[in-house]
Design a protein around this motif. Structure first.
Motif, mmCIF file in Angstrom:
data_model
loop_
_atom_site.group_PDB
_atom_site.id
_atom_site.type_symbol
_atom_site.label_atom_id
_atom_site.label_comp_id
_atom_site.label_asym_id
_atom_site.label_seq_id
_atom_site.Cartn_x
_atom_site.Cartn_y
_atom_site.Cartn_z
ATOM 1 N N ARG A 66 0.820 -1.219 0.000
ATOM 2 C CA ARG A 66 0.000 0.000 0.000
ATOM 3 C C ARG A 66 0.853 1.268 0.000
ATOM 4 N NH1 ARG A 66 -3.120 1.148 4.241
ATOM 5 N NH2 ARG A 66 -1.816 0.053 5.755
ATOM 6 N N PHE A 67 2.000 1.218 0.661
ATOM 7 C CA PHE A 67 2.874 2.388 0.773
ATOM 8 C C PHE A 67 4.130 2.174 -0.073
ATOM 9 C CE2 PHE A 67 1.617 3.959 5.322
ATOM 10 C CZ PHE A 67 0.279 3.938 4.945
ATOM 11 N N THR A 68 4.644 3.269 -0.612
ATOM 12 C CA THR A 68 5.886 3.239 -1.373
ATOM 13 C C THR A 68 6.769 4.406 -0.958
ATOM 14 O OG1 THR A 68 4.740 2.258 -3.277
ATOM 15 C CG2 THR A 68 6.915 3.219 -3.671
ATOM 16 N N ILE A 69 8.002 4.095 -0.596
ATOM 17 C CA ILE A 69 8.981 5.134 -0.285
ATOM 18 C C ILE A 69 9.877 5.318 -1.501
ATOM 19 C CG2 ILE A 69 10.595 3.486 0.782
ATOM 20 C CD1 ILE A 69 11.448 5.734 2.698
ATOM 21 N N PHE A 70 10.150 6.569 -1.837
ATOM 22 C CA PHE A 70 11.071 6.839 -2.928
ATOM 23 C C PHE A 70 11.693 8.213 -2.704
ATOM 24 C CE2 PHE A 70 8.332 9.727 -5.423
ATOM 25 C CZ PHE A 70 7.088 9.420 -4.910
ATOM 26 N N ARG A 71 12.825 8.438 -3.323
ATOM 27 C CA ARG A 71 13.542 9.677 -3.117
ATOM 28 C C ARG A 71 13.916 10.330 -4.435
ATOM 29 N NH1 ARG A 71 19.038 8.935 -0.137
ATOM 30 N NH2 ARG A 71 18.040 7.282 1.045
ATOM 31 N N ASP A 72 14.143 11.632 -4.363
ATOM 32 C CA ASP A 72 14.678 12.402 -5.487
ATOM 33 C C ASP A 72 15.962 13.052 -4.986
ATOM 34 O OD1 ASP A 72 15.353 14.230 -7.458
ATOM 35 O OD2 ASP A 72 13.281 14.797 -7.866
ATOM 36 N N ASN A 73 17.086 12.477 -5.344
ATOM 37 C CA ASN A 73 18.362 12.994 -4.851
ATOM 38 C C ASN A 73 18.656 14.399 -5.382
ATOM 39 O OD1 ASN A 73 18.962 10.771 -3.250
ATOM 40 N ND2 ASN A 73 20.115 9.737 -4.873
ATOM 41 N N THR A 74 18.083 14.744 -6.528
ATOM 42 C CA THR A 74 18.329 16.077 -7.078
ATOM 43 C C THR A 74 17.611 17.155 -6.263
ATOM 44 O OG1 THR A 74 16.435 16.033 -8.589
ATOM 45 C CG2 THR A 74 18.510 15.096 -9.382
ATOM 46 N N LYS A 75 16.577 16.749 -5.525
ATOM 47 C CA LYS A 75 15.826 17.694 -4.694
ATOM 48 C C LYS A 75 16.052 17.464 -3.207
ATOM 49 C CE LYS A 75 12.079 18.273 -8.062
ATOM 50 N NZ LYS A 75 10.625 18.154 -8.302
ATOM 51 N N SER A 76 16.897 16.492 -2.868
ATOM 52 C CA SER A 76 17.147 16.134 -1.458
ATOM 53 C C SER A 76 15.830 15.908 -0.719
ATOM 54 C CB SER A 76 17.970 17.224 -0.756
ATOM 55 O OG SER A 76 19.232 17.358 -1.366
ATOM 56 N N THR A 77 14.951 15.203 -1.354
ATOM 57 C CA THR A 77 13.601 14.987 -0.820
ATOM 58 C C THR A 77 13.251 13.511 -0.883
ATOM 59 O OG1 THR A 77 12.898 17.205 -1.495
ATOM 60 C CG2 THR A 77 11.167 15.588 -1.091
ATOM 61 N N VAL A 78 12.595 13.052 0.174
ATOM 62 C CA VAL A 78 12.078 11.688 0.210
ATOM 63 C C VAL A 78 10.561 11.770 0.313
ATOM 64 C CG1 VAL A 78 12.317 11.464 2.726
ATOM 65 C CG2 VAL A 78 12.306 9.418 1.282
ATOM 66 N N TYR A 79 9.903 10.797 -0.290
ATOM 67 C CA TYR A 79 8.447 10.785 -0.354
ATOM 68 C C TYR A 79 7.900 9.485 0.223
ATOM 69 C CZ TYR A 79 9.511 14.379 -3.849
ATOM 70 O OH TYR A 79 9.998 15.478 -4.487
ATOM 71 N N LEU A 80 6.661 9.537 0.626
ATOM 72 C CA LEU A 80 5.937 8.334 1.008
ATOM 73 C C LEU A 80 4.567 8.400 0.343
ATOM 74 C CD1 LEU A 80 6.078 5.734 2.754
ATOM 75 C CD2 LEU A 80 4.799 6.991 4.507
ATOM 76 N N GLN A 81 4.370 7.565 -0.664
ATOM 77 C CA GLN A 81 3.076 7.463 -1.322
ATOM 78 C C GLN A 81 2.243 6.441 -0.555
ATOM 79 O OE1 GLN A 81 1.718 9.150 -4.079
ATOM 80 N NE2 GLN A 81 -0.143 8.095 -3.410
ATOM 81 N N MET A 82 1.096 6.866 -0.084
ATOM 82 C CA MET A 82 0.240 6.005 0.727
ATOM 83 C C MET A 82 -1.089 5.816 0.016
ATOM 84 S SD MET A 82 1.041 7.567 4.516
ATOM 85 C CE MET A 82 0.182 9.100 4.190
ATOM 86 N N ASN A 83 -1.385 4.579 -0.339
ATOM 87 C CA ASN A 83 -2.627 4.246 -1.034
ATOM 88 C C ASN A 83 -3.482 3.333 -0.173
ATOM 89 O OD1 ASN A 83 -1.702 5.659 -3.348
ATOM 90 N ND2 ASN A 83 -0.675 3.819 -4.110
ATOM 91 N N ASN A 84 -4.741 3.275 -0.508
ATOM 92 C CA ASN A 84 -5.690 2.411 0.207
ATOM 93 C C ASN A 84 -5.566 2.601 1.719
ATOM 94 O OD1 ASN A 84 -7.676 0.476 0.637
ATOM 95 N ND2 ASN A 84 -6.237 -1.240 0.489
ATOM 96 N N LEU A 85 -5.623 3.831 2.134
ATOM 97 C CA LEU A 85 -5.426 4.149 3.545
ATOM 98 C C LEU A 85 -6.546 3.593 4.406
ATOM 99 C CD1 LEU A 85 -4.019 7.713 3.043
ATOM 100 C CD2 LEU A 85 -2.926 5.936 4.416
ATOM 101 N N LYS A 86 -6.165 3.204 5.610
ATOM 102 C CA LYS A 86 -7.088 2.611 6.559
ATOM 103 C C LYS A 86 -7.118 3.459 7.835
ATOM 104 C CE LYS A 86 -5.781 -1.991 4.900
ATOM 105 N NZ LYS A 86 -5.272 -3.328 5.283
ATOM 106 N N PRO A 87 -8.188 3.369 8.612
ATOM 107 C CA PRO A 87 -8.235 4.145 9.862
ATOM 108 C C PRO A 87 -7.033 3.872 10.770
ATOM 109 C CG PRO A 87 -10.407 3.325 9.331
ATOM 110 C CD PRO A 87 -9.472 2.706 8.333
ATOM 111 N N GLU A 88 -6.527 2.653 10.757
ATOM 112 C CA GLU A 88 -5.378 2.322 11.608
ATOM 113 C C GLU A 88 -4.072 2.954 11.125
ATOM 114 O OE1 GLU A 88 -7.573 0.185 10.195
ATOM 115 O OE2 GLU A 88 -6.546 -1.666 9.542
ATOM 116 N N ASP A 89 -4.091 3.597 9.974
ATOM 117 C CA ASP A 89 -2.919 4.347 9.516
ATOM 118 C C ASP A 89 -2.869 5.750 10.139
ATOM 119 O OD1 ASP A 89 -3.500 2.949 6.273
ATOM 120 O OD2 ASP A 89 -1.962 2.339 7.713
ATOM 121 N N THR A 90 -3.901 6.121 10.848
ATOM 122 C CA THR A 90 -3.930 7.432 11.488
ATOM 123 C C THR A 90 -2.792 7.562 12.496
ATOM 124 O OG1 THR A 90 -6.318 7.671 11.229
ATOM 125 C CG2 THR A 90 -5.279 8.944 12.995
ATOM 126 N N ALA A 91 -1.986 8.590 12.323
ATOM 127 C CA ALA A 91 -0.805 8.784 13.176
ATOM 128 C C ALA A 91 -0.106 10.077 12.765
ATOM 129 C CB ALA A 91 0.166 7.619 13.031
#
Length: 116
Positions: A66-91
């Motif tokens: 459901r989740f994917t971590i990926f980075r863009d080294n040219t922007k010094s940024t990391v991302y977390l794509q979260m799909n099909n979110l569930k109530p237990e993902d609340t945090a």
């Protein structure tokens, strides 16, 4: 060193969010990047890991597929794509950087709430 998360918010179950963590003050491509989360009354847990060497990612069992971590080294940024979110993902979701010579750094956190 600065880590600034963004992209959190309120989403309905089944929805998606993309978190971003913009970093500065260290050599980004030398750092392992992680996303943690902490729900009320619970300990902080590792959600996703991305190795500095590239090509190695790991996920908590609860978010695999459901989740994917990926980075863009040219922007010094990391991302977390979260799909099909569930109530237990609340945090509160935290970005973490572990740099081999500079140490361990944290962002301030961004709230994710999954609710109808």
């Amino acid at each position: 060193v600065e880590l600034v998360e963004s992209g959190g918010g309120l989403v309905q179950p089944g929805g998606s969010l993309k978190l971003s963590c913009a970093t500065s003050g260290f050599t980004f491509h030398y750092a392992d990047m992680n996303w943690y989360r902490q729900a009320p009354g619970k300990e902080r847990e590792l959600v996703a890991y991305d190795a500095s060497t590239g090509g190695s990612t790991k996920y908590a069992d609860s978010v695999k597929g459901r989740f994917t971590i990926f980075r863009d080294n040219t922007k010094s940024t990391v991302y977390l794509q979260m799909n099909n979110l569930k109530p237990e993902d609340t945090a509160v979701y935290y970005c973490n950087a572990y740099h081999i010579t500079r140490g361990n750094f944290w962002g301030q956190g961004t709230q994710v709430t999954v609710s109808s």
